[in-house]
Design an enzyme around this catalytic site. Structure first.
Site, mmCIF file in Angstrom:
data_model
loop_
_atom_site.group_PDB
_atom_site.id
_atom_site.type_symbol
_atom_site.label_atom_id
_atom_site.label_comp_id
_atom_site.label_asym_id
_atom_site.label_seq_id
_atom_site.Cartn_x
_atom_site.Cartn_y
_atom_site.Cartn_z
ATOM 1 N N ASP A 137 6.992 -22.870 0.133
ATOM 2 C CA ASP A 137 7.424 -21.488 -0.086
ATOM 3 C C ASP A 137 8.940 -21.469 -0.288
ATOM 4 O OD1 ASP A 137 6.286 -18.418 0.669
ATOM 5 O OD2 ASP A 137 8.441 -18.719 0.934
ATOM 6 N N GLU B 46 5.844 -16.605 -4.547
ATOM 7 C CA GLU B 46 6.775 -17.753 -4.546
ATOM 8 C C GLU B 46 6.232 -18.860 -3.651
ATOM 9 O OE1 GLU B 46 6.505 -15.725 -1.948
ATOM 10 O OE2 GLU B 46 8.374 -16.317 -0.960
#
Ligand SMILES: Nc1nc2c(ncn2[C@@H]2O[C@H](COP(=O)(O)OP(=O)(O)OP(=O)(O)O)[C@@H](O)[C@H]2O)c(=O)[nH]1
Length: 293
Positions: free
Chosen positions: A167, A210
């Site tokens: 992430d 993301e």
């Protein structure tokens, strides 16, 4: 195109009916039924192709096919004329057989083009269902299919594999500071960076937003951690250009190796996710892993 082909069919039907009436009046011993049945077959084919909406989406194929039918119709009319006028001099091979050959050649080309067109369309659809349009990475659902295969392989052969859950850190700030378009560019750049850092056999996918996930086949924890740290380093050092800005970013990673305690793939992924958030809590820009018992 739809109206054009409808007008075309009606016109062809009128020509056939008219030709039948004229020829029947001129010469009654004409093989009327043979001509009628040929016409019927011709119109049926025409109607079938007219109703294939798929075909109409490609103007070229539709046109070639209609040209093919036109040639065959001309050949049929010449054939009948030949019979009625008892082999007139002007109906030679050129006017009777040539249109027939051209007609079938056109139909053959159209069918070939259609098969190719449909094949390309199927490939495109499969790709769309597997590939993330922004980053070009695999999508979550396809990743899960591939990971499940690896999971099953482990159950049968105990072939090791590992998973990385990644992430990007403070990604919201990138969007806020440089705009959403630059945020997108960073995602594309990061995807490229991951592809370059991994082997051809590794599977990398966009998990959502993301967040990314990597499947490392035939890889033990030690090696997986090394790969994760390499991604940390490459990301940290990467200068990403967007408009007049140079953007840098870091990534947090959770690393897990498959072991017997994981009864389902989802349990393993959940643990990788927990390790990822451990990496976030421990300061980000790092990898966390768990040693199996
Ligand atoms: N540009 C762009 N932004 C996205 C996309 N998908 C998700 N985001 C953004 O990603 C951001 C994620 O923010 P957060 O979940 O708060 O996480 P973060 O800022 O990375 O913070 P941490 O994860 O805690 O380090 C949100 O602002 C989303 O709008 C995308 O496809 N493009």
């Amino acid at each position: 195109m739809k109206r054009f082909s409808l007008v075309y069919i009606i016109l062809m039907m009128l020509i056939i009916i008219l030709a039948n009436i004229v020829f029947f009046t001129v010469k009654t011993e004409i093989d009327y039924w043979s001509f009628a049945s040929e016409s019927f077959i011709f119109i049926t084919f025409l109607l079938i192709f007219h109703n294939l909406s798929e075909l109409k989406s490609n103007n070229t194929i539709h046109f070639i096919l209609l040209a093919g039918f036109s040639f065959i119709l001309v050949s049929m009319l010449m054939d009948t004329l030949n019979e009625v006028l008892e082999h007139p001099i002007f109906i030679t091979t050129l006017f009777e057989d040539t249109p027939q050959v051209l007609g079938f050649a056109c139909i053959f080309i159209a069918i070939k083009k259609w098969v190719k067109f449909n094949g390309a369309k199927t490939t495109k659809l499969t790709e769309l269902s597997r590939i993330d349009s922004l980053t070009g990475l695999f999508l979550r659902r396809y990743f899960l299919e591939l990971a499940q295969n690896e999971f099953d392989l482990y159950a049968r052969k105990k072939q090791p594999f590992s998973i990385l859950m990644l992430d990007l850190d403070f990604f919201k700030r990138v969007n806020d500071q440089f705009g959403h378009a630059c945020g997108d560019k960073v995602l594309i750049c990061f995807a490229q960076l991951m592809k370059e850092s991994l082997r051809k056999t590794d599977v990398v996918a966009r998990w959502g937003g993301e967040e990314f996930i990597v499947l490392l086949p035939n890889t033990r924890l030690k090696e997986a951690v090394e790969i994760a740290k390499l991604i940390n380093m490459h990301t940290r050092n990467k200068k990403m250009a967007c408009e007049t800005n140079t953007i840098t970013i870091t990534v947090s990673i959770g690393v897990i190796e498959m072991h017997d305690e994981f009864e389902h793939l989802q349990t393993m992924i959940t643990q990788a996710d927990e390790l990822l958030y451990q990496a976030k809590n421990n300061g980000r820009d790092r990898s966390e892993f768990a040693l199996s018992n």
